[in-house]
Design a protein around this motif. Structure first.
Motif, PDB file in Angstrom:
ATOM      1  N   LEU A 141     -14.392 -16.841 -13.022  1.00 52.03           N
ATOM      2  CA  LEU A 141     -15.140 -15.852 -11.970  1.00 52.03           C
ATOM      3  C   LEU A 141     -14.211 -15.439 -10.789  1.00 52.03           C
ATOM      4  O   LEU A 141     -14.189 -14.380 -10.291  1.00 52.03           O
ATOM      5  N   LEU A 142     -13.939 -16.713 -10.105  1.00 52.01           N
ATOM      6  CA  LEU A 142     -13.294 -16.370  -8.766  1.00 52.01           C
ATOM      7  C   LEU A 142     -11.581 -16.075  -8.863  1.00 52.01           C
ATOM      8  O   LEU A 142     -11.327 -15.458  -7.789  1.00 52.01           O
ATOM      9  N   GLN A 143     -11.428 -15.708 -10.035  1.00 45.76           N
ATOM     10  CA  GLN A 143      -9.949 -14.974 -10.265  1.00 45.76           C
ATOM     11  C   GLN A 143     -10.110 -13.449 -10.797  1.00 45.76           C
ATOM     12  O   GLN A 143      -9.259 -13.033 -11.037  1.00 45.76           O
ATOM     13  N   CYS A 144     -11.368 -13.183 -10.744  1.00 41.12           N
ATOM     14  CA  CYS A 144     -11.501 -11.623 -11.317  1.00 41.12           C
ATOM     15  C   CYS A 144     -12.277 -10.838 -10.019  1.00 41.12           C
ATOM     16  O   CYS A 144     -12.715 -11.325  -8.992  1.00 41.12           O
ATOM     17  N   CYS A 145     -11.753  -9.809  -9.988  1.00 42.65           N
ATOM     18  CA  CYS A 145     -12.040  -8.782  -9.006  1.00 42.65           C
ATOM     19  C   CYS A 145     -13.629  -8.571  -8.690  1.00 42.65           C
ATOM     20  O   CYS A 145     -14.376  -8.613  -9.576  1.00 42.65           O
ATOM     21  N   LEU A 146     -14.053  -8.345  -7.410  1.00 37.10           N
ATOM     22  CA  LEU A 146     -15.458  -7.865  -6.988  1.00 37.10           C
ATOM     23  C   LEU A 146     -15.612  -6.422  -7.580  1.00 37.10           C
ATOM     24  O   LEU A 146     -14.804  -5.732  -8.028  1.00 37.10           O
ATOM     25  N   VAL A 147     -16.933  -6.305  -7.721  1.00 35.86           N
ATOM     26  CA  VAL A 147     -17.485  -4.991  -8.282  1.00 35.86           C
ATOM     27  C   VAL A 147     -18.294  -4.605  -7.023  1.00 35.86           C
ATOM     28  O   VAL A 147     -19.528  -5.096  -6.768  1.00 35.86           O
ATOM     29  N   THR A 148     -18.028  -3.376  -6.473  1.00 34.72           N
ATOM     30  CA  THR A 148     -18.461  -2.978  -5.285  1.00 34.72           C
ATOM     31  C   THR A 148     -18.731  -1.448  -4.933  1.00 34.72           C
ATOM     32  O   THR A 148     -18.175  -0.761  -5.978  1.00 34.72           O
ATOM     33  N   ASP A 149     -19.193  -0.925  -4.065  1.00 29.33           N
ATOM     34  CA  ASP A 149     -19.301   0.428  -3.758  1.00 29.33           C
ATOM     35  C   ASP A 149     -18.423   0.656  -2.319  1.00 29.33           C
ATOM     36  O   ASP A 149     -18.372   0.059  -1.565  1.00 29.33           O
ATOM     37  N   GLY A 150     -17.836   1.909  -2.168  1.00 30.56           N
ATOM     38  CA  GLY A 150     -17.130   2.185  -1.289  1.00 30.56           C
ATOM     39  C   GLY A 150     -16.180   3.102  -1.433  1.00 30.56           C
ATOM     40  O   GLY A 150     -15.908   3.809  -2.560  1.00 30.56           O
ATOM     41  N   GLY A 151     -15.286   3.305  -0.572  1.00 28.13           N
ATOM     42  CA  GLY A 151     -14.399   4.316  -0.552  1.00 28.13           C
ATOM     43  C   GLY A 151     -13.108   4.457   0.720  1.00 28.13           C
ATOM     44  O   GLY A 151     -13.368   3.713   1.608  1.00 28.13           O
ATOM     45  N   GLY A 152     -12.213   5.528   0.647  1.00 28.29           N
ATOM     46  CA  GLY A 152     -11.254   5.576   1.606  1.00 28.29           C
ATOM     47  C   GLY A 152     -10.596   6.813   1.740  1.00 28.29           C
ATOM     48  O   GLY A 152     -10.472   7.512   0.502  1.00 28.29           O
ATOM     49  N   ALA A 153      -9.868   6.997   2.665  1.00 25.05           N
ATOM     50  CA  ALA A 153      -9.168   8.458   2.701  1.00 25.05           C
ATOM     51  C   ALA A 153      -7.863   8.128   3.733  1.00 25.05           C
ATOM     52  O   ALA A 153      -8.158   7.527   4.510  1.00 25.05           O
ATOM     53  N   LEU A 154      -6.798   9.063   3.262  1.00 20.59           N
ATOM     54  CA  LEU A 154      -5.869   9.407   4.121  1.00 20.59           C
ATOM     55  C   LEU A 154      -5.412  10.859   4.346  1.00 20.59           C
ATOM     56  O   LEU A 154      -5.799  11.309   3.566  1.00 20.59           O
ATOM     57  N   ILE A 155      -4.700  10.738   5.583  1.00 20.45           N
ATOM     58  CA  ILE A 155      -4.437  12.296   5.937  1.00 20.45           C
ATOM     59  C   ILE A 155      -2.887  12.175   6.338  1.00 20.45           C
ATOM     60  O   ILE A 155      -2.473  11.449   7.122  1.00 20.45           O
ATOM     61  N   LEU A 156      -2.070  12.843   5.773  1.00 21.23           N
ATOM     62  CA  LEU A 156      -0.705  13.073   5.845  1.00 21.23           C
ATOM     63  C   LEU A 156      -0.265  14.439   6.370  1.00 21.23           C
ATOM     64  O   LEU A 156      -0.843  15.454   6.017  1.00 21.23           O
ATOM     65  N   THR A 157       0.859  14.298   7.259  1.00 18.03           N
ATOM     66  CA  THR A 157       1.256  15.535   7.702  1.00 18.03           C
ATOM     67  C   THR A 157       2.793  15.096   7.984  1.00 18.03           C
ATOM     68  O   THR A 157       3.315  13.962   7.707  1.00 18.03           O
ATOM     69  N   SER A 158       3.711  16.145   8.511  1.00 20.92           N
ATOM     70  CA  SER A 158       4.990  16.072   8.716  1.00 20.92           C
ATOM     71  C   SER A 158       5.181  15.163   9.964  1.00 20.92           C
ATOM     72  O   SER A 158       4.179  15.015  10.881  1.00 20.92           O
ATOM     73  N   ALA A 159       6.231  14.313  10.027  1.00 17.19           N
ATOM     74  CA  ALA A 159       6.698  13.801  11.255  1.00 17.19           C
ATOM     75  C   ALA A 159       6.746  14.296  12.545  1.00 17.19           C
ATOM     76  O   ALA A 159       6.420  13.755  13.456  1.00 17.19           O
TER      77      ALA A 159
ATOM     78  N   HIS B 287     -13.464  -4.276  -4.266  1.00 15.84           N
ATOM     79  CA  HIS B 287     -12.749  -3.720  -5.543  1.00 15.84           C
ATOM     80  C   HIS B 287     -14.122  -2.809  -6.202  1.00 15.84           C
ATOM     81  O   HIS B 287     -15.001  -3.292  -6.627  1.00 15.84           O
ATOM     82  N   SER B 288     -14.006  -1.384  -5.874  1.00 14.50           N
ATOM     83  CA  SER B 288     -15.069  -0.624  -6.453  1.00 14.50           C
ATOM     84  C   SER B 288     -14.680  -0.156  -7.797  1.00 14.50           C
ATOM     85  O   SER B 288     -15.625   0.609  -8.498  1.00 14.50           O
ATOM     86  N   GLY B 289     -13.496  -0.542  -8.362  1.00 15.99           N
ATOM     87  CA  GLY B 289     -13.095  -0.118  -9.625  1.00 15.99           C
ATOM     88  C   GLY B 289     -11.712   0.422  -9.851  1.00 15.99           C
ATOM     89  O   GLY B 289     -11.087   0.194 -10.733  1.00 15.99           O
ATOM     90  N   MET B 290     -11.422   0.857  -8.693  1.00 12.79           N
ATOM     91  CA  MET B 290      -9.805   1.628  -8.665  1.00 12.79           C
ATOM     92  C   MET B 290      -9.499   1.135  -7.228  1.00 12.79           C
ATOM     93  O   MET B 290      -9.919   1.524  -6.117  1.00 12.79           O
ATOM     94  N   TYR B 291      -8.591   0.041  -7.017  1.00 14.50           N
ATOM     95  CA  TYR B 291      -8.372  -0.492  -5.845  1.00 14.50           C
ATOM     96  C   TYR B 291      -7.138   0.061  -4.949  1.00 14.50           C
ATOM     97  O   TYR B 291      -7.048  -0.282  -3.967  1.00 14.50           O
ATOM     98  N   GLY B 292      -6.411   0.900  -5.599  1.00 14.75           N
ATOM     99  CA  GLY B 292      -5.293   1.340  -4.586  1.00 14.75           C
ATOM    100  C   GLY B 292      -5.303   1.821  -3.478  1.00 14.75           C
ATOM    101  O   GLY B 292      -4.587   1.504  -2.666  1.00 14.75           O
ATOM    102  N   MET B 293      -6.281   2.579  -2.993  1.00 14.51           N
ATOM    103  CA  MET B 293      -6.884   3.034  -1.901  1.00 14.51           C
ATOM    104  C   MET B 293      -6.822   2.135  -0.844  1.00 14.51           C
ATOM    105  O   MET B 293      -6.482   2.142   0.357  1.00 14.51           O
ATOM    106  N   TYR B 294      -7.427   0.940  -1.227  1.00 14.98           N
ATOM    107  CA  TYR B 294      -7.788  -0.013  -0.033  1.00 14.98           C
ATOM    108  C   TYR B 294      -6.639  -0.876   0.159  1.00 14.98           C
ATOM    109  O   TYR B 294      -6.554  -1.285   1.308  1.00 14.98           O
ATOM    110  N   ALA B 295      -5.742  -1.057  -0.706  1.00 12.29           N
ATOM    111  CA  ALA B 295      -4.701  -1.608  -0.448  1.00 12.29           C
ATOM    112  C   ALA B 295      -3.516  -0.836   0.513  1.00 12.29           C
ATOM    113  O   ALA B 295      -2.988  -1.354   1.481  1.00 12.29           O
ATOM    114  N   LEU B 296      -3.687   0.530   0.373  1.00 10.64           N
ATOM    115  CA  LEU B 296      -2.912   1.430   1.099  1.00 10.64           C
ATOM    116  C   LEU B 296      -3.514   1.414   2.573  1.00 10.64           C
ATOM    117  O   LEU B 296      -2.890   1.467   3.378  1.00 10.64           O
ATOM    118  N   GLN B 297      -4.789   1.571   2.392  1.00 10.56           N
ATOM    119  CA  GLN B 297      -5.522   1.087   3.908  1.00 10.56           C
ATOM    120  C   GLN B 297      -5.118   0.045   4.758  1.00 10.56           C
ATOM    121  O   GLN B 297      -4.942   0.057   6.040  1.00 10.56           O
TER     122      GLN B 297
END
Length: 379
Positions: free
Chosen positions: A199-217, A328-338
């Protein structure tokens, strides 16, 4: 893509993480998007590019009232958002848009307005995997994990230490779902899910989200936060069945995306100050350390067990607590980026001192896809 030509200027997660039964999935998207806009002082009318996964770009654009000139609906699993960063950077450089909003949200725990996921019976997975009981991560990963452990001499205790080290990071993060310290014995004594994963080696199941905004340097210098530049990116996909058969050793998608990003960034492994590796299960950081080229696979278990990835270690890894302890809401990549962005801004709860380069590596589709983004806070 040129180095440092595009930067993250806005980054935020949903106001709350964990269990959020009063908000639907698309409301979580909007919450994250509005928080990211507030983070950088932009308005919805400033956005002319949208990228998202699972939900479609047109649904998000309609809900937010945006009319973009560029959209990206790439959906290849939990690393989709790493690919979105790469695609957005290319689109901005090409002049297809100026300001891109990348959103992700899931009602993974409460299941409010969550879009169904299913395996089509006539798909490759539906024909050749599902009939034999291979229908999700707990049934797909264990055999390759056991083979990986046997091939490279990884022990149960070393695999358990991944969860222990990441819980130490989570204990420093007020927004982490799980913060109580754990030991290797706690991990090995937790409920068996699918041998050898407990169990402690498996991801959580949660609600949530994240967002990024990109523009030119060039534009990024006018925003409130110090820009976080996109230094290098890489992506790859492969057939899930092939990747599963190979994943006891490594995934071709892993081995393609990571080196692409390193070459584009023009860095070596010794330049990396901070590392995020998608950790839906405890074995993935070990795979990532090997496949990204930080060390041979047989050295990954001892490396973590000796404490090199924990607070104070020489290669800080998954410093938000990861999918095992942060959320971990099911797809984790956004939280790693954050977390990579927070580390580069110097605002992370468990900040790595003087960190200048962060590598963020994700997987998706049961090893069938991979994306890598390398960030820096230096021009």
């Amino acid at each position: 893509m040129r180095q440092n030509a595009v930067a993250v200027v806005g980054a935020a997660e949903t106001t709350r993480l964990g269990v959020i039964p009063e908000m639907s999935q698309i409301q979580l998207h909007a919450d994250a998007a509005l928080n990211a806009l507030a983070d950088c002082g932009l308005k919805l009318s400033d956005i002319d590019g949208i990228a998202t996964a699972v939900e479609t770009p047109q649904q998000i654009a309609h809900y937010l009232g945006i009319t973009p000139t560029w959209v990206d609906g790439t959906s290849v699993g939990g690393c989709s958002f790493m690919l979105h960063v790469r695609h957005a950077a290319a689109a901005i450089e090409a002049g297809l848009c100026t300001t891109v909003l990348i959103t992700h949200a899931e009602s993974g725990k409460s299941m409010i307005g969550k879009l169904p996921r299913f395996t089509a019976p006539d798909s490759l997975n539906g024909q050749f995997e599902a009939p034999f009981g291979v229908v999700g991560p707990p049934s797909m990963f264990p055999i390759p994990v056991l083979r990986y452990m046997k091939t490279h001499g990884i022990t149960d205790e070393q695999l358990a230490m991944v969860a222990v080290a990441q819980r130490e990071w989570a204990a420093l993060n007020p927004r982490a779902t799980m913060q109580a310290p754990i030991t290797v014995d706690d991990v090995l004594n937790s409920r068996m899910i699918a041998y050898p994963l407990r169990l402690l080696q498996c991801c959580l199941v949660t609600d949530g989200g994240g967002a990024l905004i990109l523009t030119s340097a060039e534009r990024a210098r006018d925003f409130p936060h110090k820009p976080v530049y996109v230094l290098g990116t890489g992506e790859s996909v492969e057939t899930p069945m092939v990747s599963q058969m190979q994943s006891f050793d490594s995934s071709r998608a892993f081995r393609t995306a990571g080196p692409l990003a390193f070459r584009e960034a023009g860095i070596t492994h010794s330049d990396v100050d901070h590392l995020m590796i998608y950790d839906a299960f405890a074995h993935l950081p070990l795979y990532g350390l090997g496949d990204l080229g930080f060390m041979p696979h047989e050295d990954t278990g001892p490396f973590v067990a000796e404490g090199h990835t924990r607070p104070g270690g020489r290669l800080p890894l998954n410093t938000n607590g990861g999918g095992l302890s942060y959320m971990h809401s099911g797809m984790y990549g956004m939280y790693a980026l954050q977390e990579s962005v927070r580390q580069m801004r110097g605002t992370a709860p468990a900040q790595v001192a003087e960190a200048k380069i962060s590598v963020c590596h994700g997987v998706g589709g049961m090893f069938a896809a991979s994306g890598t983004v390398i960030f820096t806070n230096e021009t």
